[in-house]
Scaffold this active site. Structure first.
Site, PDB file in Angstrom:
ATOM      1  N   PHE A 105       6.106  -7.824  -0.655  1.00  0.00           N
ATOM      2  CA  PHE A 105       6.230  -6.507  -0.845  1.00  0.00           C
ATOM      3  C   PHE A 105       4.963  -5.632  -1.081  1.00  0.00           C
ATOM      4  O   PHE A 105       4.251  -5.689  -1.670  1.00  0.00           O
ATOM      5  CB  PHE A 105       6.835  -6.386  -2.309  1.00  0.00           C
ATOM      6  CG  PHE A 105       7.242  -5.046  -2.697  1.00  0.00           C
ATOM      7  CD1 PHE A 105       8.432  -4.461  -2.234  1.00  0.00           C
ATOM      8  CD2 PHE A 105       6.801  -4.213  -3.835  1.00  0.00           C
ATOM      9  CE1 PHE A 105       8.896  -3.148  -2.281  1.00  0.00           C
ATOM     10  CE2 PHE A 105       7.210  -2.875  -3.825  1.00  0.00           C
ATOM     11  CZ  PHE A 105       8.168  -2.374  -3.384  1.00  0.00           C
ATOM     12  N   ALA A 106       5.001  -5.225   0.274  1.00  0.00           N
ATOM     13  CA  ALA A 106       3.527  -4.534   0.758  1.00  0.00           C
ATOM     14  C   ALA A 106       3.543  -3.201   0.140  1.00  0.00           C
ATOM     15  O   ALA A 106       4.589  -2.248   0.480  1.00  0.00           O
ATOM     16  CB  ALA A 106       3.303  -4.523   2.004  1.00  0.00           C
ATOM     17  N   HIS A 107       2.545  -2.622  -0.493  1.00  0.00           N
ATOM     18  CA  HIS A 107       2.589  -1.333  -1.200  1.00  0.00           C
ATOM     19  C   HIS A 107       1.264  -1.086  -1.490  1.00  0.00           C
ATOM     20  O   HIS A 107       0.031  -1.835  -1.648  1.00  0.00           O
ATOM     21  CB  HIS A 107       3.434  -1.255  -2.393  1.00  0.00           C
ATOM     22  CG  HIS A 107       3.285  -2.227  -3.681  1.00  0.00           C
ATOM     23  ND1 HIS A 107       3.264  -3.474  -3.341  1.00  0.00           N
ATOM     24  CD2 HIS A 107       2.470  -2.015  -4.683  1.00  0.00           C
ATOM     25  CE1 HIS A 107       2.836  -3.921  -4.579  1.00  0.00           C
ATOM     26  NE2 HIS A 107       2.289  -3.063  -5.247  1.00  0.00           N
ATOM     27  N   ALA A 108       0.850   0.153  -1.704  1.00  0.00           N
ATOM     28  CA  ALA A 108      -0.604   0.620  -2.340  1.00  0.00           C
ATOM     29  C   ALA A 108      -0.388   1.610  -3.493  1.00  0.00           C
ATOM     30  O   ALA A 108       0.885   2.152  -3.480  1.00  0.00           O
ATOM     31  CB  ALA A 108      -1.412   0.978  -1.323  1.00  0.00           C
ATOM     32  N   ASN A 163      -1.113  -2.395  -8.976  1.00  0.00           N
ATOM     33  CA  ASN A 163      -0.879  -0.872  -9.198  1.00  0.00           C
ATOM     34  C   ASN A 163      -0.049  -0.309 -10.286  1.00  0.00           C
ATOM     35  O   ASN A 163       0.227   0.784 -10.512  1.00  0.00           O
ATOM     36  CB  ASN A 163      -0.179  -0.363  -7.586  1.00  0.00           C
ATOM     37  CG  ASN A 163      -1.477  -0.640  -6.359  1.00  0.00           C
ATOM     38  OD1 ASN A 163      -2.364  -0.570  -6.730  1.00  0.00           O
ATOM     39  ND2 ASN A 163      -0.877  -1.338  -5.560  1.00  0.00           N
TER      40      ASN A 163
END
Length: 271
Positions: free
Chosen positions: A66-69, A187
Site C-alpha cells: 500500500f504505497a502512500h505518503a 504516516n
C-alpha cells in the site's frame, strides 16, 4: 464518505504491470495518478522515499503493498491507482514478499478516506482471489463495489476455539486495561488504518468492541501517547523506530489477518 470505487481514478488500473524492482513498481502506480492529474511527480517520489527511509512497512499483507505518503501540496485530489504485476517483486519484507499487487494512495487530508480503507482491508482479507482474477477495470470495480459487510465471511478467517466472553465487566477489569490500543505506521493514515480495521473486527467478534478504543497514529504521536494505551500494534520496521515506549509493542505481519491479531490479543491479554 468516499468509497474505493469512487477513489479509484478511471484508467488508473494496470492489471499486467511490469517492474524490475519495488521502486519501479511504486513509480508505475504513481505514474497512473500523475497521468490523471491527481498528484504531481513529487508525491510519487515521496512514496518511494518513505520506503527508503523506514523500510517495507507498506507491505501489509502477503503479496500486497500500500504505497502512500503524507498529505501535501503534491496531492491535487484524493485518489488511488491499482497495479497488478505479472512478475512479483521483492520489497525486502520478512514474510509478505514477493509483491504482485501495489495500490498507490494519495490523500489531501487525514480523514476523508477512512471508509475506503475499511473496505479495502476487508476485501483483501475476504476477496483476494477475486481481486487477483479480475481481467479488466470493469471486472475489478465489480469486486470493489460488491458488499463487504458480511461479518460471517470476515469472521471465517479468525481462529476457531473459545472466544472471550462479552461480559459487561469488560476487558479492562481483567487486565487492568486503559481502554485503548494504538496501531502505528509512519504516516498515521495508511497502513495503521488497515491494522485498526482488522483489530476492530476481532474485538467485535469477542464482544469487546464497546470497551476498547482503537486509534491509528504515526510514529511521532505514538511515542508521545504510548502511555495512554495498553499496547501498540505495528510492523517490524516501525517497531524498530519506536524503541522502548514504556508499553508492549507487538509486531503484526499480515495487517488483514484476523487470526494473527486474534492470537496477538490472546497473548497480550493472557487469555
Amino acid at each position: 464518505m468516499a468509497t474505493l470505487d469512487s477513489l479509484l481514478v478511471p484508467g488508473a488500473v494496470d492489471l499486467h504491470g511490469t517492474a524490475k524492482d519495488w521502486r519501479a513498481a511504486i513509480h508505475l502506480a504513481g505514474s497512473l495518478l500523475e497521468e490523471a492529474g491527481t498528484i504531481t511527480a513529487d508525491y510519487t517520489e515521496a512514496m518511494v522515499h518513505s520506503v527508503e527511509e523506514t523500510g517495507p512497512y507498506i507491505v501489509v499483507a502477503p503479496g500486497f503493498a500500500f504505497a502512500h505518503a503524507r498529505p501535501s501540496e503534491a496531492v491535487k485530489e484524493t485518489s488511488l491507482s491499482w497495479v497488478r504485476l505479472d512478475k512479483p517483486v521483492e520489497f525486502g519484507h520478512d514474510s509478505n514478499d514477493p509483491v504482485d499487487l501495489v495500490v498507490a494512495f494519495a490523500a489531501r487530508s487525514d480523514s476523508e478516506h477512512l471508509q475506503a480503507m475499511k473496505q479495502l482491508a476487508k476485501l483483501l482479507a475476504t476477496k483476494r482471489d477475486e481481486l487477483d482474477s479480475a481481467e479488466s477495470e470493469e471486472g475489478l470495480r465489480a469486486v470493489l463495489t460488491a458488499s463487504t459487510s458480511s461479518k460471517k465471511r470476515a469472521a471465517s478467517t479468525a481462529t476457531s476455539g473459545p472466544k472471550a466472553q462479552p461480559a459487561k465487566q469488560t476487558a479492562a477489569d481483567s487486565v487492568a486495561s486503559k481502554g485503548k490500543i494504538l496501531t502505528v505506521c509512519g504516516n498515521g493514515l495508511g497502513t495503521s488504518l488497515f491494522l485498526k480495521n482488522t483489530l476492530e473486527q476481532v474485538l467485535d467478534e469477542w464482544g469487546w468492541g464497546p470497551y476498547l478504543t482503537v486509534e491509528a497514529t504515526d510514529t511521532i504521536s505514538a511515542k508521545g501517547r504510548a502511555g495512554e494505551a495498553d499496547f501498540l500494534l505495528t510492523s517490524g520496521e516501525i517497531a524498530a523506530t519506536l524503541g522502548d515506549v514504556g508499553v508492549p509493542v507487538y509486531v503484526i505481519q499480515d495487517f488483514t489477518s484476523m487470526s494473527e491479531i486474534d492470537g496477538a490479543l490472546r497473548e497480550l491479554y493472557d487469555i
